[in-house]
Motif scaffolding. Structure first.
Motif, mmCIF file in Angstrom:
data_model
loop_
_atom_site.group_PDB
_atom_site.id
_atom_site.type_symbol
_atom_site.label_atom_id
_atom_site.label_comp_id
_atom_site.label_asym_id
_atom_site.label_seq_id
_atom_site.Cartn_x
_atom_site.Cartn_y
_atom_site.Cartn_z
ATOM 1 N N LEU A 1 53.176 43.551 78.819
ATOM 2 C CA LEU A 1 54.401 43.842 79.553
ATOM 3 C C LEU A 1 55.382 42.712 79.237
ATOM 4 N N ASN A 2 56.319 43.004 78.381
ATOM 5 C CA ASN A 2 57.287 41.993 77.944
ATOM 6 C C ASN A 2 58.673 42.324 78.483
ATOM 7 N N PHE A 3 59.113 41.537 79.444
ATOM 8 C CA PHE A 3 60.467 41.700 79.955
ATOM 9 C C PHE A 3 61.440 41.151 78.920
ATOM 10 N N SER A 4 62.612 41.762 78.846
ATOM 11 C CA SER A 4 63.649 41.197 77.979
ATOM 12 C C SER A 4 64.160 39.912 78.634
ATOM 13 N N HIS A 5 65.041 39.221 77.960
ATOM 14 C CA HIS A 5 65.597 37.971 78.474
ATOM 15 C C HIS A 5 66.106 38.189 79.908
ATOM 16 N N TYR A 6 65.702 37.302 80.800
ATOM 17 C CA TYR A 6 66.099 37.425 82.202
ATOM 18 C C TYR A 6 67.304 36.527 82.474
ATOM 19 N N ASP A 7 68.328 37.116 83.026
ATOM 20 C CA ASP A 7 69.534 36.379 83.409
ATOM 21 C C ASP A 7 69.566 36.293 84.931
ATOM 22 N N PRO A 8 69.283 35.116 85.502
ATOM 23 C CA PRO A 8 69.236 35.005 86.959
ATOM 24 C C PRO A 8 70.589 35.185 87.647
ATOM 25 N N LYS B 1 59.108 44.946 87.217
ATOM 26 C CA LYS B 1 60.478 44.612 87.620
ATOM 27 C C LYS B 1 60.559 43.149 88.034
ATOM 28 N N ILE B 2 61.570 42.474 87.510
ATOM 29 C CA ILE B 2 61.987 41.178 88.041
ATOM 30 C C ILE B 2 63.287 41.473 88.771
ATOM 31 N N ALA B 3 63.312 41.200 90.059
ATOM 32 C CA ALA B 3 64.493 41.518 90.859
ATOM 33 C C ALA B 3 65.697 40.695 90.400
ATOM 34 N N ALA B 4 66.858 41.267 90.577
ATOM 35 C CA ALA B 4 68.101 40.580 90.230
ATOM 36 C C ALA B 4 68.271 39.334 91.097
ATOM 37 N N LEU B 5 68.971 38.363 90.552
ATOM 38 C CA LEU B 5 69.410 37.160 91.259
ATOM 39 C C LEU B 5 68.280 36.253 91.743
ATOM 40 N N GLU B 6 67.136 36.278 91.046
ATOM 41 C CA GLU B 6 66.040 35.348 91.355
ATOM 42 C C GLU B 6 66.406 33.971 90.801
ATOM 43 N N ALA B 7 66.127 32.929 91.547
ATOM 44 C CA ALA B 7 66.362 31.569 91.057
ATOM 45 C C ALA B 7 65.314 31.266 89.995
ATOM 46 N N ALA B 8 65.743 30.867 88.808
ATOM 47 C CA ALA B 8 64.804 30.596 87.726
ATOM 48 C C ALA B 8 65.348 29.486 86.839
ATOM 49 N N ALA B 9 64.504 28.544 86.493
ATOM 50 C CA ALA B 9 64.876 27.472 85.573
ATOM 51 C C ALA B 9 64.768 27.974 84.138
ATOM 52 N N VAL B 10 65.455 27.319 83.240
ATOM 53 C CA VAL B 10 65.422 27.669 81.823
ATOM 54 C C VAL B 10 63.990 27.509 81.296
ATOM 55 N N GLY B 11 63.574 28.417 80.430
ATOM 56 C CA GLY B 11 62.271 28.272 79.790
ATOM 57 C C GLY B 11 61.485 29.561 79.745
ATOM 58 N N VAL B 12 60.197 29.443 79.472
ATOM 59 C CA VAL B 12 59.286 30.580 79.307
ATOM 60 C C VAL B 12 58.397 30.687 80.536
ATOM 61 N N PHE B 13 58.209 31.912 81.021
ATOM 62 C CA PHE B 13 57.337 32.184 82.166
ATOM 63 C C PHE B 13 56.261 33.164 81.730
ATOM 64 N N ASN B 14 55.025 32.968 82.227
ATOM 65 C CA ASN B 14 53.898 33.818 81.838
ATOM 66 C C ASN B 14 52.959 34.072 83.011
ATOM 67 N N SER C 1 56.259 27.497 81.870
ATOM 68 C CA SER C 1 55.412 26.675 81.003
ATOM 69 C C SER C 1 56.213 25.822 80.029
ATOM 70 N N SER C 2 57.521 25.775 80.196
ATOM 71 C CA SER C 2 58.346 24.939 79.332
ATOM 72 C C SER C 2 58.630 23.614 80.041
ATOM 73 N N ILE C 3 59.088 22.638 79.301
ATOM 74 C CA ILE C 3 59.370 21.318 79.869
ATOM 75 C C ILE C 3 60.333 21.415 81.047
ATOM 76 N N ALA C 4 61.356 22.257 80.914
ATOM 77 C CA ALA C 4 62.381 22.352 81.963
ATOM 78 C C ALA C 4 61.898 23.083 83.212
ATOM 79 N N ASN C 5 60.850 23.899 83.107
ATOM 80 C CA ASN C 5 60.455 24.697 84.276
ATOM 81 C C ASN C 5 58.979 24.593 84.628
ATOM 82 N N THR C 6 58.279 23.585 84.139
ATOM 83 C CA THR C 6 56.854 23.454 84.415
ATOM 84 C C THR C 6 56.617 23.423 85.917
#
Length: 178
Positions: free
Chosen positions: A56-63, A156-169, A109-114
Motif C-alpha cells: 500500500l503505497n500512498f502518493s506524496h503526502y502534503d500536510p 487513507k491518510i486524513a487531510a491536514l495531519e501534522a507531519a515532519a519532512v521525511g519517509v514514514f513506514n 524513519s528519516s533524520i528530520a522525523n525520527t
C-alpha cells in the motif's frame, strides 16, 4: 533304424498345441461368473493460502492540502471451493488502538522525523465506511469460488495531519482464517 526329425512339422505341432491350450481360457470354458463392487472415497478439507499481498503505497503526502490522501492494495488468496474465509489486518507495528478498533500509524524513519508518527486508516471498501480490523467481526469475509479471491484494501491518510519532512513506514500483518 533312425527316424529323421522334421523340424518344420515339430514347430507346427508346438504352435498348434499352444493355440488349443489358450483357447480353453475363454469364458466359455468356465462354469460361471460372479461380481461385486468396490467403494472408492476420499474427503476434501478446507485449505486456504495467501498467494500475494500488494504494498500500500500512498502518493506524496502534503500536510497542508485539504484533501485526504488515498491508496489501495490487493490481497490475493486461494481456497478450497465451497467454504468461507475471513481476512483480518492487525493494527501494524506502531498502532495504539485495539484489534477491533485499530489506530494505525506510520513511523518516521528519516533524520528530520525520527520517532514521529503519521496516522492512517485501512478500509474494506472504496467509500471508506467499514474499518478493516483484526477480529472476526471486523475482518472481511468471503465465500470461496473456483477462482482466486482478490480483496482490495483501501487506505487513507486524513487531510491536514501534522507531519515532519521525511519517509514514514509501517508493516501490517495479514491473516487468512478459514
Amino acid at each position: 533304424m533312425k527316424t529323421k526329425l522334421n523340424q518344420s512339422k515339430l514347430k507346427l505341432a508346438i504352435v498348434s498345441a499352444m493355440l488349443v491350450g489358450t483357447a480353453g481360457l475363454s469364458t466359455a470354458g468356465y462354469a460361471g461368473t460372479d461380481g461385486s463392487t468396490m467403494a472408492v472415497s476420499t474427503s476434501v478439507g478446507m485449505v486456504c493460502t495467501i498467494d500475494s499481498t500488494g504494498d500500500l503505497n500512498f502518493s506524496h503526502y502534503d500536510p497542508t492540502a485539504s484533501d485526504d490522501n488515498t491508496a489501495s492494495a490487493s490481497i490475493t488468496s486461494s481456497c478450497t471451493v465451497g467454504g468461507s474465509a475471513k481476512i483480518t489486518l492487525d493494527q501494524g507495528l506502531h498502532g495504539t488502538g485495539t484489534d477491533a478498533v485499530p489506530v494505525r500509524r506510520m513511523l518516521g524513519s528519516s533524520i528530520a522525523n525520527t520517532g514521529t508518527f503519521l496516522p492512517y486508516s485501512l478500509w474494506q471498501e472504496s467509500d471508506l465506511q467499514t474499518t478493516w480490523g483484526n477480529t472476526a467481526d471486523t475482518g472481511k469475509g468471503f465465500t470461496v469460488t473456483n477462482v482466486a479471491h482478490v480483496a482490495t484494501v483501501f487506505g487513507k491518510i486524513a487531510a491536514l495531519e501534522a507531519a515532519a519532512v521525511g519517509v514514514f513506514n509501517d508493516t501490517v500483518a495479514v491473516t487468512l482464517t478459514y
